[in-house]
Design a protein around this motif. Structure first.
Motif, mmCIF file in Angstrom:
data_model
loop_
_atom_site.group_PDB
_atom_site.id
_atom_site.type_symbol
_atom_site.label_atom_id
_atom_site.label_comp_id
_atom_site.label_asym_id
_atom_site.label_seq_id
_atom_site.Cartn_x
_atom_site.Cartn_y
_atom_site.Cartn_z
ATOM 1 N N GLY A 160 6.336 1.654 -2.351
ATOM 2 C CA GLY A 160 6.890 1.869 -1.001
ATOM 3 C C GLY A 160 6.270 0.574 -0.030
ATOM 4 O O GLY A 160 5.007 0.079 -0.357
ATOM 5 N N GLY A 161 6.905 0.143 0.988
ATOM 6 C CA GLY A 161 6.363 -1.070 1.677
ATOM 7 C C GLY A 161 5.122 -0.715 2.388
ATOM 8 O O GLY A 161 4.265 -1.733 2.688
ATOM 9 N N VAL A 162 4.648 0.341 2.930
ATOM 10 C CA VAL A 162 3.535 0.560 3.744
ATOM 11 C C VAL A 162 2.378 0.390 2.929
ATOM 12 O O VAL A 162 1.474 -0.415 3.361
ATOM 13 C CB VAL A 162 3.418 2.154 4.476
ATOM 14 N N ALA A 163 2.191 1.060 1.802
ATOM 15 C CA ALA A 163 1.205 0.793 1.051
ATOM 16 C C ALA A 163 1.107 -0.614 0.504
ATOM 17 O O ALA A 163 0.048 -1.214 0.610
ATOM 18 C CB ALA A 163 1.294 1.604 -0.449
ATOM 19 N N GLU A 164 2.276 -1.308 0.213
ATOM 20 C CA GLU A 164 2.082 -2.878 -0.102
ATOM 21 C C GLU A 164 1.573 -3.484 0.937
ATOM 22 O O GLU A 164 0.463 -4.527 0.605
ATOM 23 C CB GLU A 164 3.484 -3.378 -0.175
ATOM 24 N N MET A 165 1.766 -3.361 2.253
ATOM 25 C CA MET A 165 1.032 -4.050 3.243
ATOM 26 C C MET A 165 -0.256 -3.748 3.558
ATOM 27 O O MET A 165 -1.004 -4.784 3.652
ATOM 28 C CB MET A 165 2.229 -3.755 4.522
#
Ligand code: UDP
Length: 402
Positions: free
Chosen positions: A42-47
């Motif tokens: 997911g995007g949150v962990a990515e950022m």
């Protein structure tokens, strides 16, 4: 490998780098705590995996902790997530208790002596109630908040009201019925990570071989968790229509996020429904979490699809645009920030299967169009969606709030 801020000079320019250092000066030695609920998927962990190390490079002491929860907790919080994006929910005391108690348990062994706390998404939202508040708390919401289910919104608001600021990804998500300061900060990608860095032809070929991805036919690909909002079955319907005109293969790449229990269920539905096409190799399903694999797919695919029915932002769109690959996507949520229809990609109503197929075929047939879309896409990301901008906006907010 962690990069220094100067490594981004070539991509972001000297002015942006100097501004980051200038803004960080008043924040030296400040302890900032980030909490979300998964370290991968997911995007949150990515950022966070880029933003937190970079903050530390500016002289801040930035930390990242993961909320612990059992499968029942994540089933409940995924329901909350879905309801925040408009789905219905049966909001029982059992669900509320599990939600609040998990946060309470975590607070016992998570000491917060930091100068500011940033809470990501709804899972750790109630944590704030279990501390004597000694610093600003910011709620960073990565979800589409345009039409939340009223019951869940009212319930979560009781926690949000305690926060000093809320960050949302786009202007449309600012809530008039929330008397808390709200900031708009769109997400961004890190161009130097394995997911987004340049790749040699040798690496690309190695990964294609390793994951058994043939390139004898053009590939159209969606990179997304198996999630109802990403509409994988809808992508398959579009693929079938494209196939009537052009022989292509479809790749659905969706790793499983620790905080998303729906993944396996939806993956199994796809496998059951499309057994024949999968066995034939026309549809390729991938569930491995691998950043270079995603990078490779975003580079070798002729078209990237993002057929979400709701989308907080959709980092996958910017990731593909950055690689100069044409994107055909739904005109929903944060995707509309990233694609200007006809200029750097195409936007369609998520229910317009024919429209999706038509645009994909058009790109497959017109090399010049594909190149122009790709060129514009890359430029747009450089100007708007690089991690250096995101870092600067976080520093600016922290300076104001501390
Ligand atoms: N992603 C990944 N592997 C996959 C599927 C997704 O690494 O198999 C990554 C994707 O590259 C992106 C993030 O997960 O960085 C998804 O972020 P997005 O904002 O698109 O959606 P979210 O999952 O947060 O709803």
């Amino acid at each position: 490998m962690q990069y220094d801020i100067e490594s981004y000079r070539k991509i972001a320019g000297d002015e942006a780098i100097a501004k980051i250092y200038r803004t960080a000066r008043k924040l030296y030695g400040k302890y900032i705590l980030n909490i979300n609920s998964t370290y991968q998927g997911g995007g949150v962990a990515e950022m966070l995996s880029s933003l937190v190390p970079l903050m530390n490079r500016t002289g801040i002491d930035a930390e990242w902790r993961i909320l612990h929860g059992n499968p029942d907790f994540f089933t409940v919080t995924k329901k909350f997530h879905n309801a925040l994006q408009g789905a219905s929910i049966h909001l029982t005391d059992l669900k509320k208790n599990l939600y609040v108690n998990t946060n309470s348990n975590f607070s016992i062994y998570t000491h917060v002596k930091h100068d500011a706390v940033m809470i990501h998404d709804p899972q750790p939202l109630p944590l704030i109630t279990f501390y004597k508040k000694r610093q600003p708390w910011i709620w960073r919401c990565h979800i589409d908040l345009t039409a939340p289910n009223p019951e869940i919104w009212d319930y979560l608001k009781s926690f949000i009201l305690r926060y000093d600021a809320v960050i949302v990804s786009m202007k449309n998500y600012v809530r008039k019925d929330l008397p808390v300061e709200q900031r708009v900060i769109p997400p961004a990608i890190d161009p130097l990570t394995p997911k987004n860095m340049e790749l040699s032809e040798e690496t690309i070929q190695k990964y294609l071989k390793k994951f058994n991805i043939p390139t004898d036919k053009p590939l159209i690909t969606q990179i997304s968790r198996f999630d109802p909002w990403k509409d994988p079955l809808g992508v398959i319907e579009v693929f079938k229509k494209v196939k009537e005109e052009k022989d292509v293969r479809l790749v659905l790449c969706g790793s499983m996020a620790a905080d998303d229990p729906e993944g396996y269920k939806i993956y199994s539905e796809v496998v059951k429904k499309e057994k024949a096409l999968i066995e034939k190799g026309d549809i390729i399903l991938l569930t491995t979490e691998n950043n270079i694999l995603v990078n490779v797919l975003q580079r070798v695919s002729s078209v990237i699809i993002q057929k979400s029915t709701r989308e907080g932002f959709g980092l996958t769109v910017t990731e593909a645009l950055w690689k100069g690959t044409p994107v055909v996507a739904s005109k929903v949520g944060g995707i509309t920030l990233q694609i200007k229809d006809g200029w750097n990609g195409f936007l369609l109503d998520p229910k317009d299967y024919d429209g999706f197929a038509k645009r994909i075929v058009q790109i497959l047939k017109d090399k010049e169009l594909a190149e122009t879309l790709g060129k514009n896409g890359k430029e747009y990301v450089r100007e708007n969606f690089l991690i250096t901008r995101l870092l600067l906006q976080h520093l600016e907010l922290l300076r104001e709030i501390l």
